[in-house]
Design a protein around this motif. Structure first.
Motif, PDB file in Angstrom:
ATOM      1  N   TYR A  14     -40.909  -0.451  -4.358  1.00 12.14           N
ATOM      2  CA  TYR A  14     -39.949   0.603  -4.027  1.00 12.14           C
ATOM      3  C   TYR A  14     -40.661   1.937  -3.790  1.00 12.14           C
ATOM      4  CZ  TYR A  14     -36.222   4.025  -5.217  1.00 12.14           C
ATOM      5  OH  TYR A  14     -35.336   5.077  -5.237  1.00 12.14           O
ATOM      6  N   LEU A  15     -41.622   2.264  -4.622  1.00 13.16           N
ATOM      7  CA  LEU A  15     -42.384   3.497  -4.441  1.00 13.16           C
ATOM      8  C   LEU A  15     -43.222   3.447  -3.175  1.00 13.16           C
ATOM      9  CD1 LEU A  15     -43.521   3.937  -8.147  1.00 13.16           C
ATOM     10  CD2 LEU A  15     -41.913   5.405  -6.928  1.00 13.16           C
ATOM     11  N   ARG A  16     -43.779   2.289  -2.870  1.00 14.96           N
ATOM     12  CA  ARG A  16     -44.544   2.141  -1.632  1.00 14.96           C
ATOM     13  C   ARG A  16     -43.632   2.338  -0.418  1.00 14.96           C
ATOM     14  NH1 ARG A  16     -46.676  -2.595  -2.657  1.00 14.96           N
ATOM     15  NH2 ARG A  16     -48.490  -1.677  -3.659  1.00 14.96           N
ATOM     16  N   PHE A  17     -42.443   1.787  -0.503  1.00 18.09           N
ATOM     17  CA  PHE A  17     -41.449   1.989   0.562  1.00 18.09           C
ATOM     18  C   PHE A  17     -41.142   3.475   0.743  1.00 18.09           C
ATOM     19  CE2 PHE A  17     -36.874   2.853   1.127  1.00 18.09           C
ATOM     20  CZ  PHE A  17     -36.636   2.301   2.373  1.00 18.09           C
ATOM     21  N   GLY A  18     -41.103   4.219  -0.354  1.00 21.08           N
ATOM     22  CA  GLY A  18     -40.737   5.630  -0.287  1.00 21.08           C
ATOM     23  C   GLY A  18     -41.850   6.557   0.121  1.00 21.08           C
ATOM     24  N   ASP A  19     -43.082   6.093   0.118  1.00 22.45           N
ATOM     25  CA  ASP A  19     -44.180   6.928   0.579  1.00 22.45           C
ATOM     26  C   ASP A  19     -43.992   7.171   2.074  1.00 22.45           C
ATOM     27  OD1 ASP A  19     -46.492   8.365   0.422  1.00 22.45           O
ATOM     28  OD2 ASP A  19     -47.830   6.640   0.424  1.00 22.45           O
ATOM     29  N   PHE A  20     -44.307   8.381   2.542  1.00 18.88           N
ATOM     30  CA  PHE A  20     -43.987   8.732   3.924  1.00 18.88           C
ATOM     31  C   PHE A  20     -44.978   8.154   4.923  1.00 18.88           C
ATOM     32  CE2 PHE A  20     -40.330  10.674   3.033  1.00 18.88           C
ATOM     33  CZ  PHE A  20     -40.294  12.018   2.702  1.00 18.88           C
ATOM     34  N   ARG A  21     -45.165   6.851   4.907  1.00 15.79           N
ATOM     35  CA  ARG A  21     -45.983   6.249   5.952  1.00 15.79           C
ATOM     36  C   ARG A  21     -45.176   6.165   7.245  1.00 15.79           C
ATOM     37  NH1 ARG A  21     -47.489   3.294   1.311  1.00 15.79           N
ATOM     38  NH2 ARG A  21     -49.728   3.361   0.900  1.00 15.79           N
ATOM     39  N   ASP A  22     -43.875   5.982   7.104  1.00 13.26           N
ATOM     40  CA  ASP A  22     -43.007   5.979   8.281  1.00 13.26           C
ATOM     41  C   ASP A  22     -42.348   7.343   8.400  1.00 13.26           C
ATOM     42  OD1 ASP A  22     -41.271   5.604   5.976  1.00 13.26           O
ATOM     43  OD2 ASP A  22     -39.700   5.405   7.468  1.00 13.26           O
ATOM     44  N   LYS A  23     -41.882   7.680   9.586  1.00 15.09           N
ATOM     45  CA  LYS A  23     -41.014   8.837   9.756  1.00 15.09           C
ATOM     46  C   LYS A  23     -39.626   8.303  10.071  1.00 15.09           C
ATOM     47  CE  LYS A  23     -40.155  13.053  12.343  1.00 15.09           C
ATOM     48  NZ  LYS A  23     -38.743  12.714  12.592  1.00 15.09           N
ATOM     49  N   ALA A  24     -38.677   8.602   9.211  1.00  9.63           N
ATOM     50  CA  ALA A  24     -37.320   8.151   9.468  1.00  9.63           C
ATOM     51  C   ALA A  24     -36.797   8.825  10.734  1.00  9.63           C
ATOM     52  CB  ALA A  24     -36.425   8.495   8.282  1.00  9.63           C
ATOM     53  N   ASP A  36     -53.800   3.602  -4.343  1.00  9.70           N
ATOM     54  CA  ASP A  36     -52.625   3.923  -3.527  1.00  9.70           C
ATOM     55  C   ASP A  36     -51.806   4.981  -4.260  1.00  9.70           C
ATOM     56  OD1 ASP A  36     -50.539   3.981  -1.784  1.00  9.70           O
ATOM     57  OD2 ASP A  36     -49.848   1.933  -2.158  1.00  9.70           O
ATOM     58  N   SER A  37     -52.156   6.243  -4.046  1.00  3.69           N
ATOM     59  CA  SER A  37     -51.561   7.328  -4.834  1.00  3.69           C
ATOM     60  C   SER A  37     -50.167   7.745  -4.377  1.00  3.69           C
ATOM     61  CB  SER A  37     -52.498   8.543  -4.814  1.00  3.69           C
ATOM     62  OG  SER A  37     -52.724   8.962  -3.476  1.00  3.69           O
ATOM     63  N   LYS A  38     -49.729   7.276  -3.208  1.00  2.00           N
ATOM     64  CA  LYS A  38     -48.362   7.475  -2.705  1.00  2.00           C
ATOM     65  C   LYS A  38     -47.915   8.946  -2.709  1.00  2.00           C
ATOM     66  CE  LYS A  38     -47.300   2.899  -4.498  1.00  2.00           C
ATOM     67  NZ  LYS A  38     -48.624   2.783  -5.177  1.00  2.00           N
ATOM     68  N   PRO A  39     -48.664   9.830  -2.092  1.00  2.00           N
ATOM     69  CA  PRO A  39     -48.294  11.255  -2.120  1.00  2.00           C
ATOM     70  C   PRO A  39     -46.983  11.558  -1.414  1.00  2.00           C
ATOM     71  CG  PRO A  39     -50.042  10.867  -0.519  1.00  2.00           C
ATOM     72  CD  PRO A  39     -49.882   9.591  -1.289  1.00  2.00           C
ATOM     73  N   GLY A  40     -46.570  10.702  -0.476  1.00  2.00           N
ATOM     74  CA  GLY A  40     -45.328  10.956   0.227  1.00  2.00           C
ATOM     75  C   GLY A  40     -44.103  10.884  -0.646  1.00  2.00           C
ATOM     76  N   VAL A  41     -44.219  10.313  -1.837  1.00  2.00           N
ATOM     77  CA  VAL A  41     -43.080  10.242  -2.750  1.00  2.00           C
ATOM     78  C   VAL A  41     -42.621  11.640  -3.150  1.00  2.00           C
ATOM     79  CG1 VAL A  41     -42.447   9.598  -5.120  1.00  2.00           C
ATOM     80  CG2 VAL A  41     -43.540   7.923  -3.621  1.00  2.00           C
ATOM     81  N   TYR A  42     -43.560  12.575  -3.309  1.00  2.00           N
ATOM     82  CA  TYR A  42     -43.221  13.881  -3.890  1.00  2.00           C
ATOM     83  C   TYR A  42     -43.694  15.081  -3.084  1.00  2.00           C
ATOM     84  CZ  TYR A  42     -48.053  13.220  -5.453  1.00  2.00           C
ATOM     85  OH  TYR A  42     -49.401  12.981  -5.487  1.00  2.00           O
ATOM     86  N   ALA A  43     -44.492  14.868  -2.033  1.00  2.00           N
ATOM     87  CA  ALA A  43     -45.170  15.979  -1.362  1.00  2.00           C
ATOM     88  C   ALA A  43     -44.204  17.007  -0.784  1.00  2.00           C
ATOM     89  CB  ALA A  43     -46.082  15.449  -0.262  1.00  2.00           C
ATOM     90  N   ILE A  44     -43.061  16.573  -0.271  1.00  2.00           N
ATOM     91  CA  ILE A  44     -42.153  17.536   0.356  1.00  2.00           C
ATOM     92  C   ILE A  44     -41.568  18.493  -0.675  1.00  2.00           C
ATOM     93  CG2 ILE A  44     -40.098  16.047   0.250  1.00  2.00           C
ATOM     94  CD1 ILE A  44     -39.356  17.215   3.021  1.00  2.00           C
ATOM     95  N   PHE A  45     -41.405  18.048  -1.916  1.00  2.82           N
ATOM     96  CA  PHE A  45     -40.911  18.946  -2.961  1.00  2.82           C
ATOM     97  C   PHE A  45     -41.946  20.008  -3.283  1.00  2.82           C
ATOM     98  CE2 PHE A  45     -38.254  15.244  -3.428  1.00  2.82           C
ATOM     99  CZ  PHE A  45     -37.010  15.768  -3.738  1.00  2.82           C
ATOM    100  N   LEU A  46     -43.225  19.613  -3.355  1.00  2.00           N
ATOM    101  CA  LEU A  46     -44.284  20.586  -3.593  1.00  2.00           C
ATOM    102  C   LEU A  46     -44.383  21.572  -2.431  1.00  2.00           C
ATOM    103  CD1 LEU A  46     -47.131  18.317  -5.024  1.00  2.00           C
ATOM    104  CD2 LEU A  46     -45.262  19.443  -6.233  1.00  2.00           C
TER     105      LEU A  46
END
Length: 373
Positions: A223-233, A289-299
């Protein structure tokens, strides 16, 4: 993974109600998130592209007095051309003061912890930090049936399984698991040391990495991997308003389940925590796999002070129309209107919690240099 969007639909206010993604280059499962603000009325855009309904997904929270600040989600996975099967159920609620309560339930019929719920709460303090409370609860009723839960839901989860609706009182969810690490309480904030965060979360992270919890842990990592911003919705532009809906659609890359991801990563996903911002010193950094896309937009929104991202997060979480959710409700980003209840404090709380969990001491010098709170 080259995850790409393959299907999507939106709610009355233009926020996503469903997103299907698949690794189309290297192969892999279909991953689906179904998500509704619980104030969304039935019918019309209350039915997502897969056929899931807001009534079935939101259960007891549907059209409740606080449903404008309540979100319900389902995460499902399908191998090859099989029908998607639900693995995780979520409930997120925010308060105007910045408090959050997130519930994450294991609904994978093959998991030893089927029906267990991780309840995580975040409450601001007068000292500028956040009081955290995490606890794992297990169902105590004898009527629970371990069943495969398909997506879309034919009935609410509680009707098919005998589990309590995920929106009931904490006591009705079941008892706190009596194992070491099943609960912790403490504080976190921008000034927290890495050692303090490690000490606070260590026992629960070790418990969730154990064999008994392995299937639940694997599903959350996916689920976290899915949420990382590898894709652009890619937003279809439906139900947006104001003078420039096309530009608004370009900024709508965020979905309403980010709170759960930020709160889950620190205890479920070892890759997101032990080498925080030390990848430049690693001999093989891409192994982590640190998954920065999960939280980067909030930072970016609240620590780098990028207003466009603040508007995007406000659009996702703030309550603009009360109950029921209005069609084309608008937002600050679209047409400059003010929300009935602003989520600014709640979004800032997620930013500061993400900093404490995933950036830590390596980023505190930047805060001092730029004078950020």
């Amino acid at each position: 993974m080259a995850i790409r969007q393959v299907n999507a639909s939106v709610q009355n206010d233009g926020n996503y109600s469903m997103l299907d993604c698949r690794d189309t280059d290297f192969g892999g499962p279909l991953m689906r998130i179904e998500t509704f603000r619980a104030s969304h009325p039935a019918g019309g855009f209350g039915v997502n592209a897969a056929g899931g309904t807001v009534e079935n997904i939101c259960g007891a929270d549907h059209l409740s007095p606080d449903s404008g600040r309540t979100f319900r989600h389902l995460f499902s996975v399908a191998a090859d051309d099989d029908a998607p099967v639900c693995t995780l159920e979520f409930r997120e609620v925010w308060q105007p003061d910045g408090s959050w309560e997130v519930r994450t339930r294991d609904v994978d019929a093959s998991s030893d912890t089927f029906g267990y719920v991780l309840v995580s709460s975040v409450t601001p303090t007068d000292a500028g930090t956040y009081r955290l409370r995490y606890e794992i609860r297990r169902p105590t009723t004898g009527a629970v049936e371990r069943r495969v839960i398909p997506s879309p839901l034919p009935v609410p989860v509680f009707e098919s399984t005998g589990l309590a609706d995920i929106g009931v009182s904490l006591a009705d969810l079941g008892e706190v698991v009596g194992e070491s690490g099943a609960a912790f309480e403490g504080t976190a904030g921008l000034g927290s040391s890495d050692a303090d965060i490690d000490e606070l979360t260590r026992d629960m992270a070790e418990l969730l990495a154990s064999q008994e919890y392995s299937r639940w842990q694997q599903n959350v990592v996916q689920y976290l991997r899915f949420g990382d911003f590898r894709d652009k919705a890619v937003h279809p532009g439906v139900n947006l308003t104001g003078p420039n809906p096309r530009l608004t659609s370009e900024l709508m890359t965020v979905r309403s389940y980010r709170s759960s991801m930020i709160q889950l990563g620190r205890v479920f996903d070892v890759d997101m925590t032990p080498k925080r911002n030390k990848l430049l010193d690693a001999t093989a950094p891409i192994e982590v796999d640190s998954k920065p896309g999960v939280y980067a937009i909030f930072l970016s929104a609240y620590l780098a002070n990028i207003d466009a991202y603040k508007l995007s997060l406000d659009k996702v979480h703030s309550d603009y129309s009360g109950v029921p959710l209005a069609l084309m409700a608008g937002s600050r980003m679209e047409n400059g209107i003010e929300p009935r209840v602003s989520a600014d404090n709640a979004n800032r709380a997620l930013a500061e919690l993400a900093f404490a969990f995933y950036i830590g001491e390596t980023g505190q010098a930047s805060i001092r240099t730029f004078g950020l709170r």
